[in-house]
Design an enzyme around this catalytic site. Structure first.
Site, PDB file in Angstrom:
ATOM      1  N   ARG A 224       0.817  -1.168  -0.212  1.00 28.66           N
ATOM      2  CA  ARG A 224      -0.046   0.076   0.112  1.00 28.66           C
ATOM      3  C   ARG A 224       0.835   1.358   0.084  1.00 28.66           C
ATOM      4  O   ARG A 224       1.351   1.568   1.112  1.00 28.66           O
ATOM      5  CB  ARG A 224      -0.741   0.016   1.313  1.00 28.66           C
ATOM      6  CG  ARG A 224      -2.129   1.024   1.249  1.00 28.66           C
ATOM      7  CD  ARG A 224      -2.630   0.973   2.736  1.00 28.66           C
ATOM      8  NE  ARG A 224      -1.875   1.902   3.439  1.00 28.66           N
ATOM      9  CZ  ARG A 224      -1.742   1.579   4.852  1.00 28.66           C
ATOM     10  NH1 ARG A 224      -2.397   0.815   5.253  1.00 28.66           N
ATOM     11  NH2 ARG A 224      -0.892   2.561   5.613  1.00 28.66           N
TER      12      ARG A 224
ATOM     13  N   HIS B  27      -3.821   4.475   4.238  1.00 28.49           N
ATOM     14  CA  HIS B  27      -4.945   3.417   4.541  1.00 28.49           C
ATOM     15  C   HIS B  27      -6.109   4.021   3.989  1.00 28.49           C
ATOM     16  O   HIS B  27      -6.754   3.561   2.878  1.00 28.49           O
ATOM     17  CB  HIS B  27      -5.174   3.064   5.802  1.00 28.49           C
ATOM     18  CG  HIS B  27      -6.538   2.379   6.083  1.00 28.49           C
ATOM     19  ND1 HIS B  27      -6.798   1.177   5.486  1.00 28.49           N
ATOM     20  CD2 HIS B  27      -7.701   2.621   6.599  1.00 28.49           C
ATOM     21  CE1 HIS B  27      -8.009   0.817   5.779  1.00 28.49           C
ATOM     22  NE2 HIS B  27      -8.591   1.850   6.597  1.00 28.49           N
TER      23      HIS B  27
ATOM     24  N   TYR C 156       3.568   5.727  11.409  1.00 24.08           N
ATOM     25  CA  TYR C 156       3.961   4.334  11.850  1.00 24.08           C
ATOM     26  C   TYR C 156       4.620   3.575  11.044  1.00 24.08           C
ATOM     27  O   TYR C 156       5.141   2.501  11.295  1.00 24.08           O
ATOM     28  CB  TYR C 156       2.470   3.699  11.937  1.00 24.08           C
ATOM     29  CG  TYR C 156       1.561   3.753  10.979  1.00 24.08           C
ATOM     30  CD1 TYR C 156       1.763   2.723  10.038  1.00 24.08           C
ATOM     31  CD2 TYR C 156       0.607   4.358  10.955  1.00 24.08           C
ATOM     32  CE1 TYR C 156       0.764   2.611   8.905  1.00 24.08           C
ATOM     33  CE2 TYR C 156      -0.423   4.470  10.051  1.00 24.08           C
ATOM     34  CZ  TYR C 156      -0.445   3.639   8.956  1.00 24.08           C
ATOM     35  OH  TYR C 156      -1.115   3.513   8.006  1.00 24.08           O
TER      36      TYR C 156
END
Lengths: 331, 377
Positions: free
Chosen positions: B269, B273, B282
């Site tokens: 990805r 998100h 993160y």
């Protein structure tokens, strides 16, 4: 007319509809061997493994796969063995199945039935297998809810549920499974959303569902000995709700008592009471009374369960208090 | 790793050797795989390249629209174009697809107008397309639920006898995060024991929002299939040709009655998100940089350039088409009407319902009261 038990009536309705429409399939745990409550006896033998699917123990999959099968054009009837187990498949039941028609803008229908054993009835099934959970489903628009009180109703309402183009949950009361009644031999269908006045009376309206219909009829017999004529309404379905039948009865009797087996907090009886308060306020000559199961997890000990469940004496006492024959009230 | 013991799926165990199935390297070099021969013309590869570019353009446009406040949210597919286009182009018209909310590339392959996707993310409908028209179900946003719908649908197909070479099969999309859901595991069990014609297409994009894969599974995801009794394989999810080949083969196996396959498309990805997420909180920038070298579009471009299959005019034409598509998508988004208020009450049930009608009538009267005030004023 044939005398059928409630459980035989379920099997007969399934057989009637499976014979009528080959797209009706049955799935669930142990359904091929007749089911743990023996509500599917003989169906696998008659209709074969293509129509009767025994499944692994995965309620989520039973409900979810039923939805998928309905999308593929079948009309699945899925058994959830104990209605308490709707909690294990609630995403499918609350988030997925009832939203399909709405979210597709009406382009897909979801003709499926979820059915299984519900309720307490003093059988000692305890906190996790004895609940009456119609209320859970009633919080979710898009689901129809049928809760038959007699063998003939179980037959007719289940048949109607299977023919309906919306998802219907049929709550079969496990304490009624052995109840016997004459059922029609011909094709038997009871339309969803039509309550029945099962006993006429002028003094008070008792609104009941499933097992509380019998309780209210017994209570009405006893009340008659005290000179009180209670009218008993069997709602049969909560969605669609036949509020008109309740309001018409209240217009005749001017008093309303709602009798439900589940805990009273946010029970379906609260909806009935609220409708009466809004729509029949000026017909009422007394406060609306609700008699319900206790707001505690269902105890397993018979002596305790009897205290929590709705009973004939509690209904009689509640009605007599309402009519001024007793000073105490009940709740 | 103790994954090769116990009862295996009946017959088919190809691809369980642990390798990453690849037919086009990140450098754009065509390689062969013995289990997945792919007979594909240059024109077909160019068409796939066009798909990849257009799908990425839809995504870029949607992110921009969200940033400008025109969409409520957007789930970007950046980096996952090959997995989606490769698998999407492997489907036949009768096959059914169950997507997550990120399958914009599959939607494209199923012939869905991208504006329909934007309706959902703009919040004017729940999707609004007819799942039967495109054999593409609505986006499922609850994680993993659709795997059970797909399995049930596949069981329906099976029950109707729609198997065989010309049969139908089902593909269901989900991410690495969904593999922790009960639904997904139950669907594996059911598909396995009922031998349902369904392909589980897992895009492992390495991150379930902020949860990395190593904290979701102790074994590679494709190896889980073995425990359920059907084949699992890992494909380079950034390789459109490999995704096409493995999906074709798995769908054909399903159609022919050989049951389910788990495809783990190993991808990344590259974006957030969703537009509400900031992955820099993160994950390390270096990880993204390393995946940029495996970009699903660039390797096809490199292949087409190196083999001389496409010239500058071709790339310019694709870019121009992407620009036009972007403009069209943007325009359609900005001109989408809000739904009519009374549609709130439509399609709750298949027939009139007294409760719903009561509320609709009161709401209609309330709305009408504004008109009367205006008339009276």
């Amino acid at each position: 007319m044939a005398e059928l038990t409630y459980r035989q009536a379920i099997a007969a309705a399934l057989a009637q509809e499976m014979a009528r429409d080959e797209r009706v399939v049955l799935l669930g745990e142990d359904v091929a061997s007749g089911g743990v409550f023996k509500t599917t006896t003989g169906l696998r033998e008659r209709f074969g493994p293509d129509r009767v699917w025994n499944t692994p123990i995965s309620e989520q999959a039973i409900a979810g796969a039923a939805m998928g099968a309905a999308m593929a054009g079948l009309r699945p009837v899925a058994e959830i063995m104990f209605s308490d187990f709707y909690a294990t498949c609630w995403d499918q039941v609350a988030n997925e199945i009832p939203k399909v028609r709405y979210m597709t803008g009406g382009q897909l229908s979801m003709p499926l039935v979820l059915r299984g054993a519900n309720g307490s009835g003093g059988l000692g099934f305890g906190s996790q297998h004895g609940q009456s959970v119609e209320n859970w489903a009633m919080c979710v628009p898009g689901i129809k809810i049928a809760s038959p009180a007699t063998p003939a109703e179980a037959f007719g309402l289940l048949a109607a549920a299977i023919r309906d183009n919306d998802p219907v949950i049929v709550f079969e009361h496990k304490a009624l499974y052995s109840r016997k009644e004459q059922c029609p031999d011909d094709e038997h269908v009871i339309p969803l959303g039509r309550a029945a006045v099962v006993r006429p009376g002028r003094d008070c309206t008792l609104v009941a569902l499933s097992i509380t219909v019998g309780i209210c009829l017994a209570a009405a017999d006893e009340l008659a000995t005290h000179g009180i004529e209670a009218e008993v309404i069997d709602l049969r379905t909560l969605v669609p709700l036949d509020a008109a039948a309740v309001l018409a009865s209240v217009a005749r009797t001017s008093r309303l008592v709602v009798v439900e087996e589940n805990p009273g907090q946010l029970g379906w009886g609260a909806s009935i009471a609220a409708i009466a308060a809004q729509e029949a306020f000026y017909d009422l000559t007394a406060p609306v009374i609700r008699i319900s199961g206790g707001n505690v997890p269902l105890p397993v000990a018979a002596s305790l369960e009897a205290e929590v469940d709705v009973s004939v004496p509690r209904v009689v006492a509640g009605v007599r208090a309402l009519l001024g024959q007793l000073r105490q009230s009940t709740g | 790793m103790a994954v090769d013991s116990g009862a295996a799926g009946p017959q088919r165990l190809e691809g369980t050797g642990g390798e990453l199935i690849q037919l086009l390297t990140p450098e754009g070099e065509r390689v062969e795989h013995p289990d997945y021969p792919l007979d594909i013309s240059t024109e077909e590869i160019k068409a796939l390249f066009r798909d990849l570019v257009l799908v990425r353009r839809i995504d870029t446009e949607a992110i921009a629209l969200q940033r400008q406040g025109e969409l409520g949210i957007w789930a970007s597919l950046l980096g996952q174009e090959a997995a989606q286009v490769g698998s999407g182009r492997a489907l036949g018209p009768k096959d059914m697809a169950f997507p997550t909310y990120r399958e914009h590339g599959v939607a494209w392959c199923r012939g869905l107008d991208p504006a329909k996707l934007l309706e959902l993310f703009r919040g004017v409908s729940h999707g609004g397309w007819d799942p039967n028209e495109h054999n593409f179900h609505l986006y499922t946003i609850v994680i993993g639920s659709q795997t059970l719908h797909a399995t049930g649908y596949a069981m329906g197909i099976q029950r109707d006898g729609a198997v065989g070479e010309d049969g139908e099969a089902v593909i269901v999309y989900f991410g690495d995060g969904a593999t922790s859901q009960g639904d997904v595991n139950e669907s594996f069990i059911w598909a396995s024991v009922f031998n349902a014609p369904v392909v589980f297409f897992c895009q492992n994009n390495q991150w379930a929002i902020s949860e990395p894969l190593e904290r979701q599974s102790r074994i590679p995801l494709y190896q889980r299939a073995r425990g359920f009794g059907f084949p699992g394989l890992r494909v380079d999810g950034n390789d459109v040709l490999a995704c096409l080949a493995v999906t074709r083969k798995a769908m054909q196996a399903a159609r022919e009655g050989q049951g389910p396959t788990l495809i783990e498309a190993f991808t990344y990805r590259m974006g957030a998100h969703t537009t509400t997420d900031d992955p820099t909180r993160y994950r390390l920038a270096a990880e993204l940089e390393s995946w940029k070298l495996k970009d699903p579009l660039e390797r096809v471009r490199a292949y087409l350039v190196r083999t001389g299959a496409a010239d500058a005019d071709f790339f310019a034409a694709v870019d121009a088409e992407a620009g036009e598509l972007g403009t069209r998508v943007r325009k359609s988004c900005l001109t989408m009407p809000d739904p009519q208020p009374l549609t709130i009450f439509e399609n709750v049930y298949s027939e009139p319902n007294a409760q719903v009608a009561y509320e609709r009538d009161r709401f209609a009267a309330y709305l009408d009261s504004f008109d009367s005030e205006e008339v009276g004023a």
